[in-house]
Write a protein that holds these residues in place. Structure first.
Motif, short mmCIF file in Angstrom:
data_model
loop_
_atom_site.label_atom_id
_atom_site.label_comp_id
_atom_site.label_asym_id
_atom_site.label_seq_id
_atom_site.Cartn_x
_atom_site.Cartn_y
_atom_site.Cartn_z
N VAL A 182 -7.95 4.46 3.22
CA VAL A 182 -6.50 4.26 3.15
C VAL A 182 -5.76 5.41 3.84
CG1 VAL A 182 -6.51 2.82 1.09
CG2 VAL A 182 -6.40 5.31 0.85
N LEU A 183 -6.43 6.06 4.78
CA LEU A 183 -5.82 7.21 5.45
C LEU A 183 -4.54 6.82 6.19
CD1 LEU A 183 -8.93 9.13 6.88
CD2 LEU A 183 -7.48 9.76 4.93
N ASP A 184 -4.50 5.60 6.71
CA ASP A 184 -3.30 5.17 7.45
C ASP A 184 -2.09 5.09 6.53
OD1 ASP A 184 -4.63 3.11 6.15
OD2 ASP A 184 -4.18 1.59 7.67
N TYR A 185 -2.26 4.53 5.34
CA TYR A 185 -1.16 4.46 4.38
C TYR A 185 -0.81 5.84 3.85
CZ TYR A 185 -1.29 -0.62 4.30
OH TYR A 185 -1.21 -1.95 4.65
N GLN A 231 6.19 5.15 -2.70
CA GLN A 231 6.62 4.00 -1.90
C GLN A 231 5.65 2.82 -1.95
OE1 GLN A 231 6.69 6.94 1.25
NE2 GLN A 231 8.67 6.14 1.91
N LYS A 232 4.35 3.11 -2.11
CA LYS A 232 3.34 2.07 -2.11
C LYS A 232 2.34 2.31 -3.24
CE LYS A 232 4.92 0.95 2.09
NZ LYS A 232 5.68 -0.29 2.39
N ILE A 233 1.97 1.23 -3.93
CA ILE A 233 0.90 1.30 -4.92
C ILE A 233 -0.29 0.52 -4.37
CG2 ILE A 233 0.18 0.69 -7.25
CD1 ILE A 233 3.01 1.05 -8.18
N VAL A 234 -1.41 1.18 -4.25
CA VAL A 234 -2.59 0.55 -3.67
C VAL A 234 -3.57 0.18 -4.78
CG1 VAL A 234 -2.34 1.73 -1.46
CG2 VAL A 234 -3.68 2.81 -3.28
N GLY A 235 -4.46 -0.73 -4.45
CA GLY A 235 -5.46 -1.16 -5.41
C GLY A 235 -6.60 -1.85 -4.71
N LEU A 249 2.53 -10.04 -5.99
CA LEU A 249 2.99 -9.35 -4.77
C LEU A 249 2.11 -8.15 -4.42
CD1 LEU A 249 6.89 -9.58 -4.99
CD2 LEU A 249 5.22 -11.26 -4.20
N PHE A 250 0.87 -8.15 -4.90
CA PHE A 250 -0.13 -7.22 -4.39
C PHE A 250 -0.80 -7.93 -3.21
CE2 PHE A 250 0.29 -4.39 -7.93
CZ PHE A 250 -0.28 -3.20 -7.51
N VAL A 251 -0.31 -7.65 -2.02
CA VAL A 251 -0.76 -8.37 -0.83
C VAL A 251 -1.87 -7.58 -0.13
CG1 VAL A 251 1.48 -9.49 -0.54
CG2 VAL A 251 1.05 -7.28 0.58
N PRO A 252 -2.68 -8.26 0.69
CA PRO A 252 -3.76 -7.55 1.38
C PRO A 252 -3.23 -6.45 2.29
CG PRO A 252 -4.12 -9.91 1.46
CD PRO A 252 -2.75 -9.71 0.92
N TYR A 296 -11.46 -6.41 -1.94
CA TYR A 296 -10.55 -6.19 -0.81
C TYR A 296 -9.43 -5.24 -1.25
CZ TYR A 296 -6.87 -9.18 -2.78
OH TYR A 296 -5.88 -9.70 -3.57
N GLY A 297 -8.89 -4.52 -0.30
CA GLY A 297 -7.80 -3.60 -0.59
C GLY A 297 -6.47 -4.33 -0.56
N ASN A 298 -5.63 -4.06 -1.58
CA ASN A 298 -4.30 -4.67 -1.58
C ASN A 298 -3.25 -3.61 -1.88
OD1 ASN A 298 -4.80 -4.35 -4.34
ND2 ASN A 298 -5.12 -6.53 -4.70
N ILE A 299 -1.99 -4.01 -1.73
CA ILE A 299 -0.91 -3.03 -1.80
C ILE A 299 0.36 -3.68 -2.32
CG2 ILE A 299 -0.25 -3.45 0.62
CD1 ILE A 299 0.29 -0.36 0.76
#
Length: 235
Positions: free
Chosen positions: A130-133, A173-177, A191-194, A218-221
């Motif tokens: 998740v380095l980009d985020y 700003q963003k919650i990842v999972g 609304l946890f989208v890929p 899969y990673g979602n956000i």
């Protein structure tokens, strides 16, 4: 076949070793965690449940016991691996913990944590990149969401509201999972989208959460900065 005395002794020794190891990890978490200040909007009462942020060791231990019971009953963990009767990991020391409690019984009925992006890193760093985020946004990770007993969507709804409101206060700003691909439709509704680009992995922790091994993750956000109306609708 009845186990021999020698076999029973070996099992007891292994259990005691696990207990000592887990007690050491637990004490390290309790010694290092810095509980947050309680924001003005917490606690709140909704649907005969009391929602709050955890600010003391006693409630944190309650949360760990709730996680153990919920995940044992669901078959996600082998209770024999948790001789303290609690489920926890090193990331709990860098997390903000939220608890829901029934007003009728006083028992915990819901829980979730936000893992803050500290030098310890996020749990999902072990699985996806998740380095980009992280380079562009202030992020944290949501995990261990529980309503107990199962089948109480209103508890998950309100506890998500509490976490989102708290995160907004601290400019996250963003919650990842990370989730099972077979559960994607459910997370889409929340609304946890890929993440983009799409990223997947296989769950690799064979000791814990065994049923997840057979499922692709899969990673979602969740875009806190884009979903303010949705957050208010959870109230």
């Amino acid at each position: 076949m009845t186990p021999s005395i020698e076999t029973l002794a070996e099992v007891e020794l292994l259990t005691e070793d696990k207990k000592i190891q887990q007690q050491s990890i637990l004490e390290e978490i309790l010694d290092s965690i810095q509980f947050p200040q309680k924001p003005d909007f917490l606690p709140f009462i909704k649907d005969n449940n009391y929602f709050n942020i955890i600010t003391n060791q006693e409630e944190l231990l309650e949360a760990f016991r709730l996680r153990f019971v919920a995940y044992s009953e669901a078959g996600y963990i082998n209770p024999n691996n948790y001789p303290l009767g609690m489920e926890f990991d090193k990331y709990d020391a860098a997390s903000v913990h939220f608890l829901a409690r029934s007003l009728a019984t006083g028992n915990p009925v819901g829980y979730v944590r936000l893992i803050l992006d500290t030098p310890l890193g996020l749990h999902l760093d072990d699985l996806i990149d998740v380095l980009d985020y992280r380079a562009e946004y202030r992020i944290c990770e949501m995990s261990r969401m529980i309503s107990y007993p199962k089948g109480q969507p209103h508890i998950n709804k309100r506890i998500r509201y509490a976490t989102y409101m708290w995160a907004q206060m601290f400019d996250i700003q963003k919650i990842v999972g990370i989730s099972l691909e077979r559960d994607k439709e459910s997370f889409d509704r929340k609304l946890f989208v890929p993440m983009r680009p799409y990223r997947t992995c296989a769950f690799s922790d064979e000791k814990n959460f065994g049923p997840l091994i057979s499922g692709q993750m899969y990673g979602n956000i969740f875009h806190l900065d884009q979903n303010k109306q949705h957050i208010l609708s959870l109230w």
